[in-house]
Design a protein around this motif. Structure first.
Motif, PDB file in Angstrom:
ATOM      1  N   ALA A 120     -61.110  12.967 -50.178  1.00 48.72           N
ATOM      2  CA  ALA A 120     -60.021  12.278 -49.492  1.00 48.72           C
ATOM      3  C   ALA A 120     -60.340  12.179 -48.003  1.00 48.72           C
ATOM      4  O   ALA A 120     -60.782  13.153 -47.392  1.00 48.72           O
ATOM      5  CB  ALA A 120     -58.709  13.034 -49.696  1.00 48.72           C
ATOM      6  N   GLY A 121     -60.139  11.000 -47.440  1.00 44.72           N
ATOM      7  CA  GLY A 121     -60.425  10.789 -46.025  1.00 44.72           C
ATOM      8  C   GLY A 121     -61.807  10.258 -45.746  1.00 44.72           C
ATOM      9  O   GLY A 121     -62.075   9.767 -44.640  1.00 44.72           O
ATOM     10  N   GLU A 122     -62.729  10.370 -46.714  1.00 40.44           N
ATOM     11  CA  GLU A 122     -64.072   9.824 -46.541  1.00 40.44           C
ATOM     12  C   GLU A 122     -64.074   8.342 -46.914  1.00 40.44           C
ATOM     13  O   GLU A 122     -63.244   7.890 -47.706  1.00 40.44           O
ATOM     14  CB  GLU A 122     -65.083  10.591 -47.397  1.00 40.44           C
ATOM     15  N   ARG A 123     -64.989   7.606 -46.327  1.00 41.58           N
ATOM     16  CA  ARG A 123     -65.022   6.156 -46.560  1.00 41.58           C
ATOM     17  C   ARG A 123     -66.431   5.676 -46.877  1.00 41.58           C
ATOM     18  O   ARG A 123     -67.373   5.993 -46.148  1.00 41.58           O
ATOM     19  CB  ARG A 123     -64.509   5.404 -45.337  1.00 41.58           C
ATOM     20  N   PRO A 124     -66.593   4.885 -47.942  1.00 42.88           N
ATOM     21  CA  PRO A 124     -67.878   4.212 -48.144  1.00 42.88           C
ATOM     22  C   PRO A 124     -67.971   3.057 -47.153  1.00 42.88           C
ATOM     23  O   PRO A 124     -67.077   2.201 -47.094  1.00 42.88           O
ATOM     24  CB  PRO A 124     -67.797   3.723 -49.596  1.00 42.88           C
ATOM     25  N   ASP A 125     -69.025   3.032 -46.354  1.00 50.36           N
ATOM     26  CA  ASP A 125     -69.133   2.069 -45.263  1.00 50.36           C
ATOM     27  C   ASP A 125     -69.930   0.825 -45.627  1.00 50.36           C
ATOM     28  O   ASP A 125     -69.515  -0.293 -45.346  1.00 50.36           O
ATOM     29  CB  ASP A 125     -69.799   2.728 -44.046  1.00 50.36           C
ATOM     30  N   LEU A 126     -71.107   1.038 -46.214  1.00 50.12           N
ATOM     31  CA  LEU A 126     -72.041  -0.066 -46.438  1.00 50.12           C
ATOM     32  C   LEU A 126     -72.765   0.132 -47.762  1.00 50.12           C
ATOM     33  O   LEU A 126     -73.052   1.268 -48.166  1.00 50.12           O
ATOM     34  CB  LEU A 126     -73.073  -0.143 -45.311  1.00 50.12           C
ATOM     35  N   VAL A 127     -73.084  -0.971 -48.407  1.00 48.47           N
ATOM     36  CA  VAL A 127     -73.901  -0.966 -49.619  1.00 48.47           C
ATOM     37  C   VAL A 127     -75.076  -1.897 -49.362  1.00 48.47           C
ATOM     38  O   VAL A 127     -74.886  -3.056 -48.957  1.00 48.47           O
ATOM     39  CB  VAL A 127     -73.091  -1.443 -50.842  1.00 48.47           C
ATOM     40  N   VAL A 128     -76.294  -1.402 -49.592  1.00 52.31           N
ATOM     41  CA  VAL A 128     -77.501  -2.129 -49.199  1.00 52.31           C
ATOM     42  C   VAL A 128     -78.539  -2.047 -50.317  1.00 52.31           C
ATOM     43  O   VAL A 128     -78.849  -0.955 -50.794  1.00 52.31           O
ATOM     44  CB  VAL A 128     -78.103  -1.525 -47.906  1.00 52.31           C
ATOM     45  N   ARG A 129     -79.055  -3.174 -50.754  1.00 53.65           N
ATOM     46  CA  ARG A 129     -80.164  -3.138 -51.712  1.00 53.65           C
ATOM     47  C   ARG A 129     -81.481  -3.156 -50.929  1.00 53.65           C
ATOM     48  O   ARG A 129     -81.554  -3.675 -49.813  1.00 53.65           O
ATOM     49  CB  ARG A 129     -80.099  -4.316 -52.686  1.00 53.65           C
ATOM     50  N   PHE A 130     -82.520  -2.579 -51.516  1.00 52.73           N
ATOM     51  CA  PHE A 130     -83.813  -2.545 -50.830  1.00 52.73           C
ATOM     52  C   PHE A 130     -84.951  -2.669 -51.836  1.00 52.73           C
ATOM     53  O   PHE A 130     -84.804  -2.367 -53.025  1.00 52.73           O
ATOM     54  CB  PHE A 130     -83.965  -1.280 -49.981  1.00 52.73           C
ATOM     55  N   GLY A 131     -86.080  -3.130 -51.348  1.00 58.80           N
ATOM     56  CA  GLY A 131     -87.269  -3.306 -52.180  1.00 58.80           C
ATOM     57  C   GLY A 131     -88.287  -4.131 -51.420  1.00 58.80           C
ATOM     58  O   GLY A 131     -88.052  -4.540 -50.279  1.00 58.80           O
ATOM     59  N   ARG A 132     -89.394  -4.375 -52.032  1.00 60.69           N
ATOM     60  CA  ARG A 132     -90.436  -5.171 -51.377  1.00 60.69           C
ATOM     61  C   ARG A 132     -90.378  -6.616 -51.864  1.00 60.69           C
ATOM     62  O   ARG A 132     -90.104  -6.882 -53.033  1.00 60.69           O
ATOM     63  CB  ARG A 132     -91.815  -4.576 -51.626  1.00 60.69           C
ATOM     64  N   GLY A 133     -90.671  -7.518 -50.937  1.00 57.62           N
ATOM     65  CA  GLY A 133     -90.645  -8.936 -51.261  1.00 57.62           C
ATOM     66  C   GLY A 133     -90.996  -9.745 -50.035  1.00 57.62           C
ATOM     67  O   GLY A 133     -91.209  -9.197 -48.952  1.00 57.62           O
TER      68      GLY A 133
END
Length: 378
Positions: free
Chosen positions: A349-362
């Motif tokens: 409680a009180g914590e927040r998910p801020d960002l979602v980021v995919r990663f890989g080579r390309g």
């Protein structure tokens, strides 16, 4: 939340079909257009704005302006460049430019303050390269701002500084190959900060779970007229439009052909649909090496800024390693989805998910534009 099997539709060639149809429309309309705008001029300017390193003009004030220039190469939501800089003696203030806020996608200005943190992190590495130690501190006064105090130190050009000029949000396909354990450790270390953590999800079942939240959030956004109108306002459909404004999401950065606004805005309703976008996100998540989720232990502006700094370090480290990344922020942007996503992550409680980021080579994609330094100085 519906099971992923109910919301995903497999169409592996839909992206290619859309590209071909858009290109065909461009050719069909050619007789009544001067030309379909080329990305060549836009990319030439976009790359020249990035330069190749610290520039020098022989004036006492220019190094500070150069730090501002490099700070503006940071990412911002919809490439709004929602910041104002004020040079004052041996410090630089970074303040929000609320005239560039995005109330539909970012009603509490979370992404705006994340963007300020990204700019501050760029400034830290640029300052060190020019022989200055930069210490950003969040000041809650007024709307909130970041004070970056600068002191002389031994200069050092780090790999993260060198990555500033090539970093981009790469919205194309990746090769689907895994990232090595040592590289994942470097990314995790770079993305961790004061009260902010990053979780690197590389197991396919976990990535499929994130995909389900992305699809749910994306579907909600695509059915929101205010969101679509705001997004359309920030899309720069042609190279000429991108060059004229110096901001926004240039169509070329997503692999779409450049078209005049009057034509592209009409065609957007035909091709920019929940189904087509969900198919694209499904394909791109599945050809990524992993997904990074940034979360703050407290939901306030100071932590949003810190989340921005952590993401930017992550992105610079990824760039230095030849790894691409792009945002998948729908699960944290849609207010009805964010609590579900937070619970799935096991946040307290009180914590927040801020960002979602995919990663890989390309492969890299075209670069986005930036406004001149003079335009962002207060």
């Amino acid at each position: 939340m519906r099971p992923i099997s109910e919301v995903l539709i497999s169409a592996p060639h839909s992206h290619s079909r859309r590209q071909l149809l858009l290109a065909a429309a461009c050719l069909t309309a050619a007789p009544i257009l001067t030309a379909c705008s080329s990305t060549d001029a836009e990319q030439s300017v976009a790359r020249s704005l990035r330069g190749g390193g610290l520039q020098s003009s022989g004036t006492a004030s220019f190094p500070m302006r150069e730090l501002v220039r490099l700070a503006t190469l940071a990412p911002s939501s919809h490439n709004t460049q929602c910041w104002r800089f004020r040079i004052s003696g041996s410090s630089i203030l970074i303040a929000p430019d609320l005239t560039r806020r995005c109330p539909a996608v970012d009603p509490d200005d979370h992404h705006l303050f994340v963007s300020l943190g990204c700019a501050a992190e760029n400034m830290v590495h640029a300052a060190l390269a020019s022989g200055l130690h930069a210490e950003p501190r969040f000041d809650p006064i007024g709307d909130g701002r970041i004070a970056v105090n600068l002191e002389a130190t031994q200069g050092r050009i780090s790999p993260l500084f060198q990555a500033i000029f090539e970093r981009q949000c790469t919205r194309g396909d990746y090769d689907g190959q895994p990232i090595s354990t040592p590289e994942l450790s470097q990314l995790e270390q770079a993305g961790t900060g004061d009260g902010v953590s990053v979780r690197l999800l590389t197991a396919r079942p976990a990535m499929e779970s994130v995909l389900a939240y992305v699809v749910e959030g994306n579907t909600a956004q695509m059915n929101d007229a205010a969101f679509v109108a705001e997004l359309k306002a920030w899309i720069r459909f042609s190279a000429d439009e991108a060059l004229r404004t110096g901001d926004g999401l240039f169509a070329g950065t997503t692999g779409n052909p450049a078209l005049p606004r009057w034509l592209a805005s009409r065609m957007m309703g035909l091709f920019f649909t929940p189904k087509s976008e969900n198919e694209r996100y499904s394909r791109q998540i599945r050809n990524s090496a992993g997904i990074a989720v940034f979360a703050s232990e407290r939901n306030d502006k100071a932590h949003w800024v810190e989340a921005g700094r952590c993401y930017e370090r992550f992105a610079l480290q990824a760039t230095a390693l030849g790894i691409r990344n792009a945002f998948l922020n729908q699960p944290v942007e849609v207010s009805t989805v964010r609590p579900q996503f937070a619970a799935w992550l096991g946040l307290k409680a009180g914590e927040r998910p801020d960002l979602v980021v995919r990663f890989g080579r390309g492969p890299s994609m075209p670069f986005s534009m930036r406004r001149p330094v003079q335009a962002v100085l207060a």
